[in-house]
Design a protein around this motif. Sequence first.
Motif, mmCIF file in Angstrom:
data_model
loop_
_atom_site.group_PDB
_atom_site.id
_atom_site.type_symbol
_atom_site.label_atom_id
_atom_site.label_comp_id
_atom_site.label_asym_id
_atom_site.label_seq_id
_atom_site.Cartn_x
_atom_site.Cartn_y
_atom_site.Cartn_z
ATOM 1 N N UNK A 1 -44.575 38.160 22.130
ATOM 2 C CA UNK A 1 -44.439 36.120 22.295
ATOM 3 C C UNK A 1 -43.097 35.530 22.988
ATOM 4 N N UNK A 2 -42.838 34.745 24.103
ATOM 5 C CA UNK A 2 -41.890 33.616 24.577
ATOM 6 C C UNK A 2 -42.294 32.315 23.655
ATOM 7 N N UNK A 3 -41.818 32.154 22.882
ATOM 8 C CA UNK A 3 -41.562 30.163 22.574
ATOM 9 C C UNK A 3 -40.765 29.919 23.252
ATOM 10 N N UNK A 4 -41.350 28.643 23.823
ATOM 11 C CA UNK A 4 -40.240 27.401 24.129
ATOM 12 C C UNK A 4 -41.144 25.977 23.291
ATOM 13 N N UNK A 5 -40.070 25.415 22.446
ATOM 14 C CA UNK A 5 -40.461 24.501 21.146
ATOM 15 C C UNK A 5 -39.535 23.159 21.974
ATOM 16 N N UNK A 6 -40.416 22.238 21.841
ATOM 17 C CA UNK A 6 -39.549 20.745 22.283
ATOM 18 C C UNK A 6 -39.984 19.506 21.458
ATOM 19 N N UNK A 7 -38.713 18.598 21.209
ATOM 20 C CA UNK A 7 -39.157 17.359 21.124
ATOM 21 C C UNK A 7 -38.633 16.649 22.157
ATOM 22 N N UNK A 8 -39.978 15.965 23.111
ATOM 23 C CA UNK A 8 -39.652 16.481 24.608
ATOM 24 C C UNK A 8 -38.257 14.960 24.214
ATOM 25 N N UNK A 9 -36.861 15.621 25.974
ATOM 26 C CA UNK A 9 -36.161 14.560 26.129
ATOM 27 C C UNK A 9 -34.498 14.722 24.933
ATOM 28 N N UNK A 10 -35.016 15.344 23.759
ATOM 29 C CA UNK A 10 -34.369 15.159 22.322
ATOM 30 C C UNK A 10 -33.827 17.038 22.319
ATOM 31 N N UNK A 11 -34.456 17.883 22.082
ATOM 32 C CA UNK A 11 -34.045 18.879 21.916
ATOM 33 C C UNK A 11 -35.051 19.636 22.603
ATOM 34 N N UNK A 12 -34.599 21.146 23.386
ATOM 35 C CA UNK A 12 -35.424 22.119 23.738
ATOM 36 C C UNK A 12 -34.846 23.617 22.681
ATOM 37 N N UNK A 13 -35.674 23.920 22.140
ATOM 38 C CA UNK A 13 -35.552 25.784 22.491
ATOM 39 C C UNK A 13 -36.552 26.308 22.922
ATOM 40 N N UNK A 14 -35.256 27.685 23.203
ATOM 41 C CA UNK A 14 -36.399 29.024 23.787
ATOM 42 C C UNK A 14 -36.142 30.103 22.686
ATOM 43 N N UNK A 15 -37.273 30.840 22.273
ATOM 44 C CA UNK A 15 -37.326 31.779 21.538
ATOM 45 C C UNK A 15 -38.196 33.109 21.231
ATOM 46 N N UNK A 16 -37.916 34.015 20.906
ATOM 47 C CA UNK A 16 -39.176 35.094 20.800
ATOM 48 C C UNK A 16 -39.356 35.812 19.938
ATOM 49 N N UNK A 17 -40.619 36.458 19.760
ATOM 50 C CA UNK A 17 -41.397 37.020 18.917
ATOM 51 C C UNK A 17 -41.119 38.198 18.811
ATOM 52 N N UNK A 18 -40.579 39.319 18.304
ATOM 53 C CA UNK A 18 -39.689 40.660 17.857
ATOM 54 C C UNK A 18 -40.069 41.827 17.604
ATOM 55 N N UNK A 19 -40.692 43.042 18.289
ATOM 56 C CA UNK A 19 -42.068 43.516 17.957
ATOM 57 C C UNK A 19 -41.703 44.025 16.325
#
Length: 221
Positions: free
Chosen positions: A203-221
């Motif tokens: 799964x690919x995840x994008x997590x954010x505090x809108x307008x403040x901080x944005x992180x993209x990451x992935x769950x490894x297999x």
Amino acid sequence: MAYQHRFANGQPCSWTLGKVVCVGRNYADHAKELNNPIPTEPMLFIKPATSAVELESPFSIPKTLGSVHFETEMSILIGNTLCHASEAEAKQAIAGIGLGLDLTLRDVQDNLKAKGHPWEKAKGFDGACPLSAFVEPALVPDLQDVSIRLRVNGEVRQDGNSSHMLNKVVPLISYISQFFTLQPGDVVLTGTPAGVGPIESGDRLEVELTGILNCKTQVTS
């Protein structure tokens, strides 16, 4: 590699993570979606430092312990020692704001709860707390008006706002310090809005505090 705090602006952080104090059911809509009663006072539990990993880096999840659920939360980095602290002291101690995932072994938790047992195994396992870098408090003028959003494979799964917290951030930190001394480097996870659910390897995840901080990451297999 052991987790180490980072600031989003590249500024070094010498504090070592001691513990992560988490707040359960701090959003009424989340309590309702899991058929849990809404608490009348903050519900606290602790994740050990060994549960933390970098949110921005791909991370793994247990493969043999049942369903793993995401819970997206605004995180608070503590910069001063707090013991029986006032709200003014609690506010002064906020050294950074970031994002955290309170990963939960939901099947394990449900089984433990059914037996009336503590459920630290479901919350404090290795890798259970991906944490982002932190932004300076000046970039978050109102802690009680922050949008918190999670996308899984491009689909919005959580979309809440800190204005809906049952326990506001600064009073919450003061309350925690009445029971646990908070030390520089400790982190407070402030609760998750509704929409929690399972994640899978890949799964690919994008997590954010809108307008403040944005992180993209992935769950490894």
